[in-house]
Each structure stands twice: as structure tokens, then as C-alpha cells.
Design an enzyme around this catalytic site. Structure first.
Site, PDB file in Angstrom:
ATOM      1  N   TRP A 174      38.107  47.570  45.827  1.00 29.33           N
ATOM      2  CA  TRP A 174      39.442  47.966  45.378  1.00 29.33           C
ATOM      3  C   TRP A 174      39.628  47.624  43.904  1.00 29.33           C
ATOM      4  O   TRP A 174      40.084  48.445  43.109  1.00 29.33           O
ATOM      5  CB  TRP A 174      40.513  47.260  46.215  1.00 29.33           C
TER       6      TRP A 174
ATOM      7  N   TYR B 212      40.109  50.179  40.752  1.00 36.13           N
ATOM      8  CA  TYR B 212      41.334  50.101  39.946  1.00 36.13           C
ATOM      9  C   TYR B 212      40.983  49.996  38.457  1.00 36.13           C
ATOM     10  O   TYR B 212      41.597  50.662  37.611  1.00 36.13           O
ATOM     11  CB  TYR B 212      42.167  48.901  40.377  1.00 36.13           C
TER      12      TYR B 212
ATOM     13  N   ASP C  21      43.519  50.902  49.845  1.00 36.06           N
ATOM     14  CA  ASP C  21      44.869  50.576  49.392  1.00 36.06           C
ATOM     15  C   ASP C  21      45.877  50.792  50.514  1.00 36.06           C
ATOM     16  O   ASP C  21      45.942  51.874  51.128  1.00 36.06           O
ATOM     17  CB  ASP C  21      45.241  51.448  48.184  1.00 36.06           C
TER      18      ASP C  21
END
Length: 497
Positions: free
Chosen positions: A419, A423, A439
Site C-alpha cells: 500500500w 501510494y 485500501d
């Protein structure tokens, strides 16, 4: 270029703004190249040649039109998706890779030979890497001549020319006149302090959504949203300045006021602002890619100009991503404010606009200092190791290889999982296809009959969204925002009770 001459000529006759920046018209009878929206009478079709980039037009011997001013066109996306190597090379050139280096050094950064790089540029851009670099310098200089009252020496320096002599030679060869002869009506009043420029985009642009996103994450003392304006302290190398950014919809541009003591840093600053505000996006292409999914089609229709907010610096985005692990946006922003307050350098001249902090440099990240802001040991250690890795490898965030390679390289760092890496790729590296399959907000918005999709199911569904998966993330986050606000209020009410 992936448009037919017939399509281009019809767009030219209609002065269709949707094609602005997607191609340029080279007029063989005049030796000028124009944007599709040029107000001049349309040339005869047999006198038209259509190219995908301004660099290709200039390398073919055409000079920029003084009426429609090609430097005001959004960057051409004609090559987007055709060559990852060319895309990354263009980004590096825009960031100044050929101002201080040569094509061989650029090719080495990309992991290939210089001959192969030149061949790829000929195929996908229609011009050499050096021609692209010179075109960018010329068009920026022309913009500064039209929009500012800077002395010619400062224009030459600010646009990346190595000398005033070279600046004059290029303009004389290209326009048949000296740079001073191109001075004309100013587009922006210069009675305010600082240098004001217009940075164009391809409409529509959802400025309110961009402001809302940045406002929720604004770090006190470093940046703020005030009314309809975003303000920030910036650092480029050893130079510190301030920027104010507002919307100029009548010009389909963002109006940027820059206070910068060294104008030689201006090209790099403009590159960062374009990345931060995603000015190179092509909404029509994104809409076409996402609207194949009925759920996304509804979201895109409600926000057709939604952009992907970037970051001022990839390292800063990486730090913010780690701070945001397993906490809300509000909590992550509070942690970022403590970090900047404790570790960021304080300015002595920022009081006039209330911004007096710089984001901390990697050298200031020590375990004791980071833990003091209230971070768990594991995340504090991840931040310190990230800073150490960046100090040892300044190329850590270079855009090499494809998205998977970038994510894999980031995941090698302790404390950075899938994640977080995605990002960073999405906001720090401006990877349009980055995707946060785990997410919670995405899973919540796409839930059906109370059942949320798994990360594997989301990845499978998102295959149809390539190469715009990062924009799908933004649309889904915005769809979740009202529910997130309600949940946050309920949490606050429960705490007060």
C-alpha cells in the site's frame, strides 16, 4: 501521433479546444506552426503538416506562431503510453537532465544506449532529445517574454540557456529577430510582488477537489489553503522561495506567483508545480479509459476534471505515506506537523505570509527525534531508514523501469509494504497506473450487499482501468469522502460523550 490528418484538419477548422496540445499544425507556405485553436485563418489542407509535439515542428524548421503561442499549449500527450522509456526520458529532460548533462548521461540513467534512445525519440516524439530540451527552453523563454517584465538576461537564465549569447543566437535563428522584439502585451499584471505566470492545463479542471485534497493534508507553517489559493514554502537545492497558486479558468490555466531569489531554479520549480497539480493530464483519455466500468462512469461524469494530486518532492510524499499508515488523514497530518515543527528548518523571513517552515531534510531524521513526535518505534525506524537510504542513494526515487520495478524497489525498504509503495508511486512518482488494492476506502465504496471485494478481486476488476488506475483511486476516494466525514464526526462525538 495517433490522429489522422483528416481528423486534425477538421479539428483545426473547428478550432476545437479538446485537441489543444494533442497536435500542432505546420504550415508549409508560411514556415509557422500553430495550435489547433489558433485564431488565424485556416490554411489550405495541402499546406498543412501535422505533428504531435512542438519539438518535432521546430526540428522540421518551423517557428512558433506569435498569435496562438504554442508555449501556452498543454504538454502533448501524443506519446503517452507508447514508450515507457520515452515517457521517463521526457520527464527527466523537463527536470533539466540535459541542462547539465548530455544524451549519453541521460541514456545511462535510463539503462540503455544513446543510439537506442535517439531512435526511440525519433519514433515516438519525432525529434531528438536535444531538440526537445531546446524547444522547452525556447517556449519557456517566450512565455517569460510575453507574461513578465524580466530583463532579457534574467529571461535567458530562468529558461535554462547557458549564456545570453546562446539565447540571442537561438531566437535570431528561430524567429529572425532578437528576443526583445517579441515583447508585447502582458497576460498578467506585474504590479504585485513576485513573478506571475500562467501554467495551462487541458480542461476541465476540478480546482475545488484539488484544493480540498490539499487542504486536508496541509502542514501548518509549510503550506496552507487560503480562500481559493494554495500557498507553500519551497526549497530547490539551496534556494528557498514561496509560491501562491490559484485558478484562472478564463485562461484554462493556473495562475502562479513565485518569489524566488535565484531565477535559474525557475524551470525546476515549474516542473514541480506541474507535477503537484497534475497539469499534464488528458481528461478525455482518462474518461475514455475509466468509463467502461459503469460504477466509475457515474463518478467520472460527476467530476470530469478530477486530477491526481502529486507532491512537491518524492521524499516528502514517502515520509507522509509512512506517517499515514493505519491512521486517518487527520491523524497523519498532525504527525506531519509535529515532524516539521521539530525537525524542519525555521525561516526568518516567512512571517509576511505566515509560512516559516521547511520540510526536514533527510539528515535531520534520527531515531530519537522521530520517536519524540509520538511515533511507534517500528514506524519511526522505517522513517529513519528511508532517510538514510535517500542520503546514500539520491537516485532512490528516479523513475527507472516500469511501475512494478519502482514498487519493488520501494518495498525493499524496511516498513514499506505494498500500500505504501503504491501510494508513493501514485503521488510521489506520478504513476498514473498505481493502484492501492488493499485500501479500505476503495473496498468500502465498491461493496455490494454488504460484502467488500478482496484486494485480489479489486486487482482483477481494475485491469480494465489501466493505465488510469490511480485516477480511479481518486474518484473512489472522493466518493467515500462524505461517509468518512460522518464517521469522523461520530468518533469525535463519542469521545466527547
Amino acid at each position: 501521433m495517433n490522429l489522422t490528418p483528416e481528423t486534425c484538419y477538421q479539428a483545426l477548422l473547428a478550432r476545437d479546444s479538446r485537441y489543444d496540445g494533442r497536435f500542432f499544425t505546420c504550415v508549409t507556405s508560411t514556415g509557422i506552426y500553430c495550435r489547433p485553436i489558433c485564431p488565424a485563418p485556416a490554411p489550405r489542407p495541402e499546406h498543412c503538416r501535422f505533428v504531435g509535439t512542438a519539438a518535432a515542428a521546430q526540428e522540421a524548421g518551423f517557428r512558433p506562431c506569435l498569435r496562438c503561442r504554442p508555449e501556452s499549449a498543454p504538454d502533448s500527450p501524443a506519446w503517452a503510453g507508447t514508450s515507457t522509456t520515452v515517457t521517463r526520458a521526457l520527464r527527466l529532460i523537463e527536470e533539466g537532465a540535459l541542462d547539465d548533462g548530455d544524451v549519453e548521461a541521460l541514456a545511462e540513467r535510463l539503462g540503455l544506449g544513446s543510439r537506442q534512445l535517439r531512435r526511440l525519440f525519433r519514433r515516438h516524439v519525432g525529434a531528438s532529445p536535444l531538440a526537445v530540451a531546446q524547444t522547452r527552453r525556447v517556449l519557456l523563454a517566450k512565455q517569460l517574454l510575453h507574461q513578465t517584465d524580466l530583463p532579457l538576461t534574467d529571461v535567458a537564465l530562468a529558461s535554462g540557456f547557458g549564456s545570453v549569447r546562446r539565447f540571442n543566437e537561438v531566437f535570431q535563428a528561430l524567429f529572425g529577430r532578437p528576443p526583445s522584439a517579441l515583447r508585447g502585451r502582458r497576460d498578467v499584471a506585474m504590479n504585485a510582488p513576485g513573478l506571475t505566470l500562467l501554467l495551462p492545463y487541458r480542461p476541465p479542471y476540478d480546482w475545488q477537489a484539488m484544493l480540498a485534497f490539499l487542504a486536508r493534508r496541509a502542514i501548518r507553517g509549510l503550506e496552507r489553503v487560503e480562500g481559493q489559493t494554495y500557498r507553500r514554502v519551497v526549497r530547490l537545492g539551496g534556494t528557498v522561495g514561496h509560491v501562491d497558486v490559484s485558478h484562472a479558468p478564463e485562461a484554462t490555466a493556473l495562475r502562479v506567483t513565485i518569489r524566488l531569489p535565484e531565477l535559474g531554479q525557475l524551470p525546476g520549480l515549474i516542473v514541480r508545480l506541474r507535477r503537484l497539480f497534475d497539469l499534464q493530464a488528458d481528461p478525455a483519455a482518462i474518461r475514455g479509459g475509466l468509463c467502461r466500468d459503469p460504477d466509475l462512469a457515474t463518478l467520472v461524469a460527476s467530476r470530469p476534471g478530477l486530477r491526481l494530486p502529486g507532491g512537491w518532492d518524492p521524499f516528502e510524499i514517502a515520509v507522509r505515506a509512512i506517517l499515514g499508515q493505519q491512521v486517518s488523514v487527520t491523524a497523519a497530518t498532525r504527525l506531519a506537523e509535529r515532524l516539521v515543527e521539530r525537525l524542519g528548518e525555521r525561516l526568518t523571513d516567512g512571517g509576511e505570509i505566515g509560512l516559516d517552515r521547511l520540510f526536514p531534510v533527510p539528515e535531520r531524521f534520527t531515531l530519537e527525534a522521530v520517536k519524540a513526535i509520538g511515533m511507534p518505534t517500528t514506524r519511526a525506524t522505517a522513517l529513519v531508514r528511508l532517510a538514510a537510504a535517500y542520503r546514500e542513494r539520491p537516485s532512490l526515487f528516479d523513475r527507472r523501469g516500469d511501475l512494478d520495478a519502482s514498487v519493488a524497489r520501494l518495498r525493499e525498504l524496511p516498513g514499506i509494504g505494498e500500500w505504501t509503495a503504491q501510494y508513493i508511486a501514485m503521488r510521489g512518482l506520478q504513476e498514473s497506473d498505481a493502484f492501492l488494492a488493499s485500501d479500505v476506502a476503495l473496498q468500502r465504496v465498491l461493496a455490494r450487499e454488504g460484502r467488500r471485494p478482496t484486494p485480489r478481486e479489486l486487482l482483477a476488476r481494475a485491469e480494465a482501468w489501466r493505465p488510469w488506475r490511480a485516477y480511479a483511486v481518486m474518484h473512489l476516494w472522493h466518493a467515500d469522502a462524505p461517509a468518512a466525514a460522518v464517521r469522523q464526526k461520530e468518533t469525535c462525538d463519542a469521545t466527547l460523550a
